[in-house]
Design an enzyme around this catalytic site. Structure first.
Site, PDB file in Angstrom:
ATOM      1  CG  ASP A  15      44.174  33.719  55.659  1.00 21.35           C
ATOM      2  OD1 ASP A  15      43.747  34.858  55.940  1.00 21.35           O
ATOM      3  OD2 ASP A  15      45.144  33.552  54.899  1.00 21.35           O
ATOM      4  CE1 TYR A  47      38.354  35.292  50.782  1.00 23.36           C
ATOM      5  CE2 TYR A  47      38.003  35.688  53.119  1.00 23.36           C
ATOM      6  CZ  TYR A  47      37.878  34.867  52.012  1.00 23.36           C
ATOM      7  OH  TYR A  47      37.264  33.645  52.150  1.00 23.36           O
ATOM      8  N   GLY A  48      41.561  41.162  50.641  1.00 27.21           N
ATOM      9  CA  GLY A  48      41.889  42.522  51.082  1.00 27.21           C
ATOM     10  C   GLY A  48      41.631  43.616  50.084  1.00 27.21           C
ATOM     11  CG  ASN A  79      44.804  40.715  60.581  1.00 30.67           C
ATOM     12  OD1 ASN A  79      44.771  41.139  61.725  1.00 30.67           O
ATOM     13  ND2 ASN A  79      45.714  39.846  60.186  1.00 30.67           N
ATOM     14  CB  THR A  80      40.752  41.142  55.154  1.00 31.60           C
ATOM     15  OG1 THR A  80      42.100  41.535  54.892  1.00 31.60           O
ATOM     16  CG2 THR A  80      39.806  41.881  54.238  1.00 31.60           C
ATOM     17  CB  THR A 196      47.260  36.119  58.940  1.00 27.97           C
ATOM     18  OG1 THR A 196      46.406  36.042  57.799  1.00 27.97           O
ATOM     19  CG2 THR A 196      46.448  36.428  60.165  1.00 27.97           C
ATOM     20  CG  HIS A 197      49.055  36.563  53.435  1.00 31.68           C
ATOM     21  ND1 HIS A 197      47.742  36.478  53.819  1.00 31.68           N
ATOM     22  CD2 HIS A 197      49.212  35.723  52.381  1.00 31.68           C
ATOM     23  CE1 HIS A 197      47.115  35.626  53.013  1.00 31.68           C
ATOM     24  NE2 HIS A 197      47.982  35.157  52.135  1.00 31.68           N
TER      25      HIS A 197
HETATM   26  N1  DGL Z   1      45.498  37.169  55.287  1.00 29.07           N
HETATM   27  C1  DGL Z   1      44.596  38.247  55.033  1.00 29.07           C
HETATM   28  C2  DGL Z   1      44.585  39.188  56.220  1.00 29.07           C
HETATM   29  O1  DGL Z   1      45.049  38.831  57.304  1.00 29.07           O
HETATM   30  C3  DGL Z   1      44.824  39.090  53.826  1.00 29.07           C
HETATM   31  C4  DGL Z   1      45.141  38.516  52.515  1.00 29.07           C
HETATM   32  C5  DGL Z   1      44.124  38.878  51.468  1.00 29.07           C
HETATM   33  O2  DGL Z   1      44.114  40.016  50.975  1.00 29.07           O
HETATM   34  O3  DGL Z   1      43.328  37.998  51.175  1.00 29.07           O
HETATM   35  O4  DGL Z   1      44.100  40.290  56.117  1.00 29.07           O
END
Ligand code: DGL
Length: 277
Positions: A15, A47-48, A79-80, A196-197
């Site tokens: 992640d 990442y988002g 998810n991203t 997932t956060h």
């Molecule tokens: N955990 C990441 C997700 O499920 C998002 C967090 C991020 O922006 O890095 O999309």
């Protein structure tokens, strides 16, 4: 690049940070005799908010670091990255099995959704790319789907701030007008946490929105998908149970805040290795 199929190898999970620990916890519960390696790319979170090109590059590097250590399957617990990079990873690391969290999350929401529809909350990138919207409509072509990016929720979660007046206010802004509540009676009654956060806010959301809302995430369904595939491919192990944790920055923080995502257990995070990918 080493791609192998040996039941005794661990399952790789990554992640952008600690959010994927919610998926890891579900995997550990469903597969207690498997070994895992979890990589949190904490140096480059979030990442988002990044471009698709950057997310694909980061995801390839994170996956590559796990593959190099030897894994029998890869779970993209972000998810991203799942929404943006799953096909690229599956192609690059074939024949390794690569699992994402978007399809399992959409399937879990479709299984419980009623006529009022589904609200998806996720990162800017996941919402803008439309992967959840497409996956939900594949499951139920006439489904009403609403969505909203909630980037502040990622920051809140990474701070371990899951129950405060400030976090309640930020959660309410995220859901206002697009999720069933006493003041939004016709909005969707299924709330899909497409990041997932976000499962760390499940209790707070249920408290704020009431029993009329079903809060869904991908963790259980994703874990069940992985478990079924391992059995089907003869790759299940009966002798494991260990997890190795890697982080690209902030080991002490990872140990402290990671416990919130793992359901409060600090012991399992006693050893986190700092890695450069
Ligand atoms: N955990 C990441 C997700 O499920 C998002 C967090 C991020 O922006 O890095 O999309």
């Amino acid at each position: 690049m080493r791609v192998v199929s040996d039941a005794n190898l661990p399952i790789g999970v990554f992640d952008s940070g600690m959010g994927g620990l919610t998926v890891l916890a579900a995997l550990q519960r469903q597969l207690p005799t498997e070994d895992f390696i979890y990589l949190g790319d904490t140096a480059r979170l979030p990442y988002g908010t990044k471009s698709a090109e950057t997310v694909v590059r980061y995801a390839r590097q994170a996956a590559g670091a796990l593959v190099q250590r030897g894994i029998k399957a890869l779970v993209v617990a972000c998810n991203t990255a799942s929404a943006t990079a799953l096909d690229a990873l599956a192609q690059e690391f074939a024949p390794l099995s690569v699992f994402g969290v978007v399809e399992p999350g959409a399937a879990a929401a479709c299984a419980v959704a009623d006529a009022s529809g589904v609200t998806v909350l996720a990162t800017e990138s996941t919402i803008a790319g439309g992967a959840y919207q497409r996956a939900l409509l594949r499951g139920q072509p006439t489904l009403r789907v609403l969505g909203r990016p909630c980037p502040l929720w990622v920051t809140l979660a990474e701070q371990g701030s899951v129950a405060s007046t400030l976090s309640d206010a930020i959660l309410l802004v995220g859901v206002s007008g697009i999720t069933r509540s006493p003041v939004s009676a016709t909005s969707p009654s299924t709330l899909l946490l497409g990041c997932t956060h976000f499962p760390v806010f499940r209790d707070a959301l249920q408290r704020l929105l009431g029993d009329g809302v079903r809060v869904i995430d991908s963790a259980q369904t994703a874990a069940s998908t992985v478990a079924a595939a391992l059995t089907e491919h003869g790759l299940a192990s009966a002798h494991g149970g260990k997890t190795v944790f890697l982080a690209t920055d902030g080991v002490a923080r990872f140990q402290r805040v990671g416990a919130v995502f793992m359901g409060g257990s600090l012991d399992s995070l006693a050893n986190v290795e700092l890695v450069d990918i």
